[in-house]
Motif scaffolding. Sequence first.
Motif, PDB file in Angstrom:
ATOM      1  N   ARG A 118      -4.218   1.771  17.388  1.00 30.28           N
ATOM      2  CA  ARG A 118      -5.613   1.569  17.015  1.00 30.28           C
ATOM      3  C   ARG A 118      -5.705   1.037  15.604  1.00 30.28           C
ATOM      4  O   ARG A 118      -6.502   0.162  15.305  1.00 30.28           O
ATOM      5  CB  ARG A 118      -6.367   2.894  17.110  1.00 30.28           C
ATOM      6  N   ALA A 119      -4.861   1.576  14.706  1.00 26.42           N
ATOM      7  CA  ALA A 119      -4.922   1.157  13.306  1.00 26.42           C
ATOM      8  C   ALA A 119      -4.547  -0.319  13.167  1.00 26.42           C
ATOM      9  O   ALA A 119      -5.034  -1.002  12.289  1.00 26.42           O
ATOM     10  CB  ALA A 119      -3.996   2.029  12.461  1.00 26.42           C
ATOM     11  N   SER A 120      -3.680  -0.778  14.036  1.00 21.37           N
ATOM     12  CA  SER A 120      -3.288  -2.179  13.903  1.00 21.37           C
ATOM     13  C   SER A 120      -4.263  -3.092  14.640  1.00 21.37           C
ATOM     14  O   SER A 120      -4.086  -4.303  14.687  1.00 21.37           O
ATOM     15  CB  SER A 120      -1.874  -2.387  14.454  1.00 21.37           C
ATOM     16  N   GLY A 121      -5.256  -2.530  15.212  1.00 20.62           N
ATOM     17  CA  GLY A 121      -6.290  -3.340  15.830  1.00 20.62           C
ATOM     18  C   GLY A 121      -5.935  -3.845  17.205  1.00 20.62           C
ATOM     19  O   GLY A 121      -6.658  -4.637  17.796  1.00 20.62           O
ATOM     20  N   ASP A 122      -4.815  -3.403  17.721  1.00 22.17           N
ATOM     21  CA  ASP A 122      -4.410  -3.895  19.021  1.00 22.17           C
ATOM     22  C   ASP A 122      -4.250  -2.703  19.960  1.00 22.17           C
ATOM     23  O   ASP A 122      -3.206  -2.080  19.999  1.00 22.17           O
ATOM     24  CB  ASP A 122      -3.088  -4.649  18.887  1.00 22.17           C
ATOM     25  N   PRO A 123      -5.281  -2.403  20.706  1.00 24.13           N
ATOM     26  CA  PRO A 123      -5.258  -1.171  21.480  1.00 24.13           C
ATOM     27  C   PRO A 123      -4.298  -1.196  22.664  1.00 24.13           C
ATOM     28  O   PRO A 123      -3.976  -0.177  23.222  1.00 24.13           O
ATOM     29  CB  PRO A 123      -6.710  -1.019  21.964  1.00 24.13           C
ATOM     30  N   ALA A 156      12.283  -1.582  15.302  1.00 26.42           N
ATOM     31  CA  ALA A 156      11.272  -1.162  14.333  1.00 26.42           C
ATOM     32  C   ALA A 156      10.737  -2.355  13.556  1.00 26.42           C
ATOM     33  O   ALA A 156       9.522  -2.492  13.359  1.00 26.42           O
ATOM     34  CB  ALA A 156      11.880  -0.121  13.388  1.00 26.42           C
ATOM     35  N   VAL A 157      11.621  -3.229  13.109  1.00 26.48           N
ATOM     36  CA  VAL A 157      11.190  -4.418  12.369  1.00 26.48           C
ATOM     37  C   VAL A 157      10.288  -5.277  13.240  1.00 26.48           C
ATOM     38  O   VAL A 157       9.227  -5.733  12.819  1.00 26.48           O
ATOM     39  CB  VAL A 157      12.405  -5.234  11.881  1.00 26.48           C
ATOM     40  N   LEU A 158      10.739  -5.477  14.489  1.00 28.18           N
ATOM     41  CA  LEU A 158       9.952  -6.309  15.396  1.00 28.18           C
ATOM     42  C   LEU A 158       8.555  -5.732  15.604  1.00 28.18           C
ATOM     43  O   LEU A 158       7.545  -6.442  15.519  1.00 28.18           O
ATOM     44  CB  LEU A 158      10.670  -6.437  16.745  1.00 28.18           C
ATOM     45  N   GLU A 159       8.505  -4.427  15.882  1.00 31.10           N
ATOM     46  CA  GLU A 159       7.200  -3.811  16.138  1.00 31.10           C
ATOM     47  C   GLU A 159       6.302  -3.928  14.912  1.00 31.10           C
ATOM     48  O   GLU A 159       5.112  -4.222  15.018  1.00 31.10           O
ATOM     49  CB  GLU A 159       7.371  -2.332  16.507  1.00 31.10           C
ATOM     50  N   ARG A 164       1.529  -6.501  12.810  1.00 28.12           N
ATOM     51  CA  ARG A 164       0.835  -7.168  11.722  1.00 28.12           C
ATOM     52  C   ARG A 164       0.821  -8.674  11.894  1.00 28.12           C
ATOM     53  O   ARG A 164       0.789  -9.415  10.919  1.00 28.12           O
ATOM     54  CB  ARG A 164       1.519  -6.821  10.398  1.00 28.12           C
ATOM     55  N   ARG A 165       0.836  -9.089  13.133  1.00 30.49           N
ATOM     56  CA  ARG A 165       0.930 -10.528  13.363  1.00 30.49           C
ATOM     57  C   ARG A 165      -0.243 -11.234  12.720  1.00 30.49           C
ATOM     58  O   ARG A 165      -1.359 -10.720  12.685  1.00 30.49           O
ATOM     59  CB  ARG A 165       0.978 -10.820  14.855  1.00 30.49           C
ATOM     60  N   GLY A 166       0.073 -12.402  12.227  1.00 28.43           N
ATOM     61  CA  GLY A 166      -0.958 -13.167  11.553  1.00 28.43           C
ATOM     62  C   GLY A 166      -1.022 -12.840  10.084  1.00 28.43           C
ATOM     63  O   GLY A 166      -1.644 -13.569   9.310  1.00 28.43           O
ATOM     64  N   THR A 167      -0.417 -11.751   9.662  1.00 29.94           N
ATOM     65  CA  THR A 167      -0.393 -11.451   8.230  1.00 29.94           C
ATOM     66  C   THR A 167       1.039 -11.464   7.731  1.00 29.94           C
ATOM     67  O   THR A 167       1.979 -11.143   8.457  1.00 29.94           O
ATOM     68  CB  THR A 167      -1.004 -10.073   7.910  1.00 29.94           C
TER      69      THR A 167
END
Lengths: 218, 452
Positions: A118-123, A156-159, A164-167
């Motif tokens: 939720r925090a990352s905006g991708d539910p 972990a790095v990938l996730e 944070r994709r796009g940033t």
Amino acid sequence: MRLLVVEDEVDLARTLRKALEEEQFAVDVALDGDEALFQMTEISYDAIILDLMLPRRDGWSLLHALRQAGKRTPVLILTARDAVEERVRALDLGADDYLLKPFALTELLARVRALIRRASGDPSPTVMLGDVTIDTAARRVSRGENAIDLTAREYAVLELLARRRGTLVTRTMIWEHIYDEAEEHLSNAVDVHVSALRRKLGHDLILTRRGQGYIIDA
Amino acid sequence: MLESLRARLLLWYTSILVLVILAFGGAVCYLFWRSMLTGLDEDLRQQAQAIAGALRPGAADTFDLDLPEELMRSFQGDSRQYYVIWNAGGDLVDRSDPDVDVPVLEAAVSRSRTGVREVTVRAGGGATVLVGQETSELRRDVWVLGGTVAGAAVVALGLSLVGGWFLARRALAPIVRISRTAKAMSQGDLSARIAIDRTETELGQVALALNQAFDRLHDSLDRQRRFTADASHELRTPLSTLSLVVEWALARDRGAAEYRETLDTCQRAATRMRAVIEGLLTLARADAGEPVLRRVPVSLDQVAHEVVTLLRPLAERRKVDLTVSGAGAEVAGDPDLLRDVVTNLVSNAIHYNREEGRVEIAVWKEEPSACLQVADTGIGISSEDLPRVFERFYRADKARARDAGGAGLGLAVTRWIVESHGGQITCTSEVGVGTRFLVRLPLKAVAGPVQP
């Protein structure tokens, strides 16, 4: 993903740490309120697991301080006290979720993952990056039809980058989110992981911004 | 209607009022009537005397009557007065009017017949003079008086009924308030209290006493609620550690070392839970008022020495210096419980202490008590926490005692043990300096121990 566990009951804190680390989280533990406040403000955690009854500074005042400082870290409350007013107060002070003790470990893990999503905006628990699919609940990555094997750190790095994709994500940020405070890490460890990811998932997935960091395009 | 106190009150005093008024009014009317009659009698007697004076016996039982003019007039017209004269033999001699028909009456009496009053006097020659008067006017006067009294009575009654109704309502309103509040309280509104205007009145006193009782009830229910909440919390924490560590251990295959560690954690949690439950049971027994305990001679200094021996390793681990001094304090009691008291105090003193700190235990005799004191150079207790330190589950520094294996019950149980031995325990403290617990117990009587 890096978590802070704030719990004064030593056995419980230790068990939580072991269990969460097995789920590929980097975990810091604070045994009292003052220590917790210090950690929370110094480091950006992906989520905080917070017990309400703490010595030196109770959970509510910690929450208050955290939100006052403008931190948006998701917080999961753990409490043995089942008085409704206490939980309501915690939620109103800025907590995102609560669990009553005793709780099932699997439920704790699921709720923590949900908070981070939720925090990352991708539910959605599934993240699609081109032909790469990440199942964050099962921690499995596949490319097209094939399942891809990643080490814990690589995953972990990938996730992190995917969430944070796009940033832009700096190397420092990656360090902070993959390693807990007790671990030593090599300065080029991140680069090593990113190269491995590129090898396994394709060179176009993760872009480098020279001198700054990495980014997965949206 | 008759159930209402107000209505009954009203009915009673209204009835009394009516009776009083009737009695009073009746008496007034009667006295009035009698006084009128007396006046009338006097009047009639004077008339009769006048007539008797004017009567002269003649020859052979005859009489001469020579009435003056005014006297004559008083019997004429509508005066309602009349006279009759008889001779000694009871024969009519003269009368004021031929219609007058009066039965014979002996002399010197007065009598009433229907509607008239008559008086007789003796006259010369054995004659009897009777003067009578119709009393209708008099009677009417009395009736008027009676009517006035009755009218006034009705008005007074009406006023008193109305006034009394309001007065009773005002006076009894507090009772209604009290009963309403008491009902609210018994139905679960624990904050209901009676609003009191003045506490000096009888009802004020009742209300005050009731409010105090409600306060105590509210307090004790509050304490019970807190106790239950605290107790369940205290048990939940070790329980969650237990279930968590087991769930973790079972999540995948593990090695012997990890399983051992898991079992150690389980044991610690179980010990914690046991301690909490035992403490709770002791307190529950205390609450149920169970009587104490063995009464055998116990030497306090011996107990102190035993505890010091037991806890010395702990003190050394925490780099705290432990000393014990004093002698000669014997009490009658339960040695195990008394040892628990000392153990609790000393282990608290060790745990809440600083490194290189000190714990000093002193035992002495101060008639009529045996005294035991545990003083430490620890972190101290703040003045706000100090009065609450013996409360169940109360912990000034919320999680420190958990390390000690306590659950906040220690001091509550300690106090109960001391008090059921007939003693008292007090605590003084200064933050950052240290804490001192003083236990006073009655010295053992010189006569031997009392067996249960």
